[in-house]
Design an enzyme around this catalytic site. Structure first.
Site, PDB file in Angstrom:
ATOM      1  N   ILE A 152       0.820  -1.218   0.000  1.00  0.00           N
ATOM      2  CA  ILE A 152       0.000   0.000   0.000  1.00  0.00           C
ATOM      3  C   ILE A 152       0.855   1.271   0.000  1.00  0.00           C
ATOM      4  CG2 ILE A 152      -0.297   0.268   2.514  1.00  0.00           C
ATOM      5  CD1 ILE A 152      -3.335   0.722   1.890  1.00  0.00           C
ATOM      6  N   ASN A 211      -2.362   1.658  15.578  1.00  0.00           N
ATOM      7  CA  ASN A 211      -2.791   1.321  16.948  1.00  0.00           C
ATOM      8  C   ASN A 211      -3.152   2.629  17.652  1.00  0.00           C
ATOM      9  OD1 ASN A 211      -0.386   2.412  18.276  1.00  0.00           O
ATOM     10  ND2 ASN A 211       0.654   0.659  17.327  1.00  0.00           N
ATOM     11  N   ASP A 225       1.515  -0.631   9.468  1.00  0.00           N
ATOM     12  CA  ASP A 225       1.803   0.621  10.181  1.00  0.00           C
ATOM     13  C   ASP A 225       3.303   0.938  10.121  1.00  0.00           C
ATOM     14  OD1 ASP A 225       1.467   2.789  11.867  1.00  0.00           O
ATOM     15  OD2 ASP A 225       0.954   1.620  13.645  1.00  0.00           O
ATOM     16  N   SER A 244      -6.988  -4.830  10.869  1.00  0.00           N
ATOM     17  CA  SER A 244      -7.160  -5.778  12.001  1.00  0.00           C
ATOM     18  C   SER A 244      -6.855  -7.241  11.671  1.00  0.00           C
ATOM     19  CB  SER A 244      -8.569  -5.711  12.616  1.00  0.00           C
ATOM     20  OG  SER A 244      -8.717  -4.583  13.447  1.00  0.00           O
ATOM     21  N   THR A 245      -6.539  -7.559  10.407  1.00  0.00           N
ATOM     22  CA  THR A 245      -6.410  -8.991  10.070  1.00  0.00           C
ATOM     23  C   THR A 245      -4.988  -9.532  10.226  1.00  0.00           C
ATOM     24  OG1 THR A 245      -5.965  -8.611   7.731  1.00  0.00           O
ATOM     25  CG2 THR A 245      -8.289  -8.802   8.386  1.00  0.00           C
TER      26      THR A 245
HETATM   27  P1  ADP Z   1      -3.490  -4.994  12.456  1.00  0.00           P
HETATM   28  O1  ADP Z   1      -2.648  -4.702  13.667  1.00  0.00           O
HETATM   29  O2  ADP Z   1      -4.626  -4.002  12.265  1.00  0.00           O
HETATM   30  O3  ADP Z   1      -3.925  -6.422  12.399  1.00  0.00           O
HETATM   31  P2  ADP Z   1      -1.342  -5.462  10.472  1.00  0.00           P
HETATM   32  O4  ADP Z   1      -0.464  -4.432   9.878  1.00  0.00           O
HETATM   33  O5  ADP Z   1      -0.706  -6.472  11.378  1.00  0.00           O
HETATM   34  O6  ADP Z   1      -2.534  -4.655  11.215  1.00  0.00           O
HETATM   35  O7  ADP Z   1      -2.102  -6.252   9.336  1.00  0.00           O
HETATM   36  C1  ADP Z   1      -3.162  -5.742   8.587  1.00  0.00           C
HETATM   37  C2  ADP Z   1      -3.096  -6.304   7.178  1.00  0.00           C
HETATM   38  O8  ADP Z   1      -2.163  -5.542   6.430  1.00  0.00           O
HETATM   39  C3  ADP Z   1      -2.642  -7.755   7.096  1.00  0.00           C
HETATM   40  O9  ADP Z   1      -3.549  -8.445   6.241  1.00  0.00           O
HETATM   41  C4  ADP Z   1      -1.257  -7.678   6.460  1.00  0.00           C
HETATM   42  O10 ADP Z   1      -0.989  -8.790   5.627  1.00  0.00           O
HETATM   43  C5  ADP Z   1      -1.375  -6.427   5.636  1.00  0.00           C
HETATM   44  N1  ADP Z   1      -0.125  -5.699   5.299  1.00  0.00           N
HETATM   45  C6  ADP Z   1       1.068  -5.721   5.943  1.00  0.00           C
HETATM   46  N2  ADP Z   1       1.955  -4.904   5.319  1.00  0.00           N
HETATM   47  C7  ADP Z   1       1.283  -4.356   4.253  1.00  0.00           C
HETATM   48  C8  ADP Z   1       1.638  -3.450   3.204  1.00  0.00           C
HETATM   49  N3  ADP Z   1       2.865  -2.904   3.129  1.00  0.00           N
HETATM   50  N4  ADP Z   1       0.687  -3.124   2.276  1.00  0.00           N
HETATM   51  C9  ADP Z   1      -0.561  -3.653   2.341  1.00  0.00           C
HETATM   52  N5  ADP Z   1      -0.956  -4.515   3.309  1.00  0.00           N
HETATM   53  C10 ADP Z   1      -0.044  -4.865   4.243  1.00  0.00           C
END
Ligand code: ADP
Length: 176
Positions: free
Chosen positions: A15, A28, A38, A121-122
């Site tokens: 993203i 968070n 994040d 959140s996933t």
């Molecule tokens: P949360 O703490 O809300 O669960 P995470 O960052 O651990 O957030 O995960 C949320 C989603 O983002 C997961 O499905 C993960 O695979 C995805 N994710 C992690 N890095 C990226 C990225 N650079 N771009 C898009 N999605 C991502």
């Protein structure tokens, strides 16, 4: 043309690379950075982002706050705080839905034509992917049906199986 006129897209990738008006961060409640998407957003945006986030005094679960995008190709970052999955009986679905609604409202208020969401959140927060996808796509479908802005909502999935879930969910609401 499909029911949503191509206003809901599913993309597989990082993203932080998307040149859209706003990307949504799965933040968070401290808003000071963390792991997962994040951490990737903070690294790509640069240290100015944490400086602005420090002035926001955190964010409640189910809410969202906007910052500039700094070194990202995206103009804005909307920091949404999703719920930690605790089995489903702690209002998680309502809180996750609220994240998407508030993010879309903020994007609309800033005239963002395109907004990209990760699967909030996933990851670290362990929300079951299928349920989370239904909520995300359901809210986006309702919102674009009722509002002309954002014109396009992109679900940016980090892996192909997740993108497949999103495509199925979009196809299901298209058929309604
Ligand atoms: P949360 O703490 O809300 O669960 P995470 O960052 O651990 O957030 O995960 C949320 C989603 O983002 C997961 O499905 C993960 O695979 C995805 N994710 C992690 N890095 C990226 C990225 N650079 N771009 C898009 N999605 C991502």
């Amino acid at each position: 043309m499909s029911k949503f006129g191509e206003r809901i897209h599913v993309h597989t990738g990082d993203i932080t690379r998307l040149a859209v008006d706003a990307i949504v961060n799965a933040a968070n409640s401290s808003l000071l950075g963390g792991g997962g998407v994040d951490g990737a957003i903070h690294r790509a945006a640069g240290p100015e982002l944490e400086f602005e986030c420090r002035m926001l005094n955190g964010c409640k679960v189910g809410e969202a706050k906007l910052t500039k995008g700094y070194h990202l190709p995206a103009r804005y970052i909307i920091h949404a705080v999703g719920p930690v999955w605790q089995g489903g009986g702690k209002g998680e679905a309502g809180l996750l839905a609220s994240c998407y609604i508030r993010s879309l409202e903020i994007a609309a208020a800033r005239d963002c034509r395109t907004v990209a969401f990760p699967a909030i959140s996933t990851g670290i927060y362990r929300y079951p992917k299928n349920e989370a996808t239904q909520i995300a796509v359901g809210i986006a479908g309702t919102f674009v049906g009722q509002n002309s802005t954002p014109e396009t909502v992109i679900f940016c999935c980090f892996d192909e199986p997740t993108a497949q879930l999103y495509r199925q969910a979009v196809a299901a609401i298209e058929g309604c």
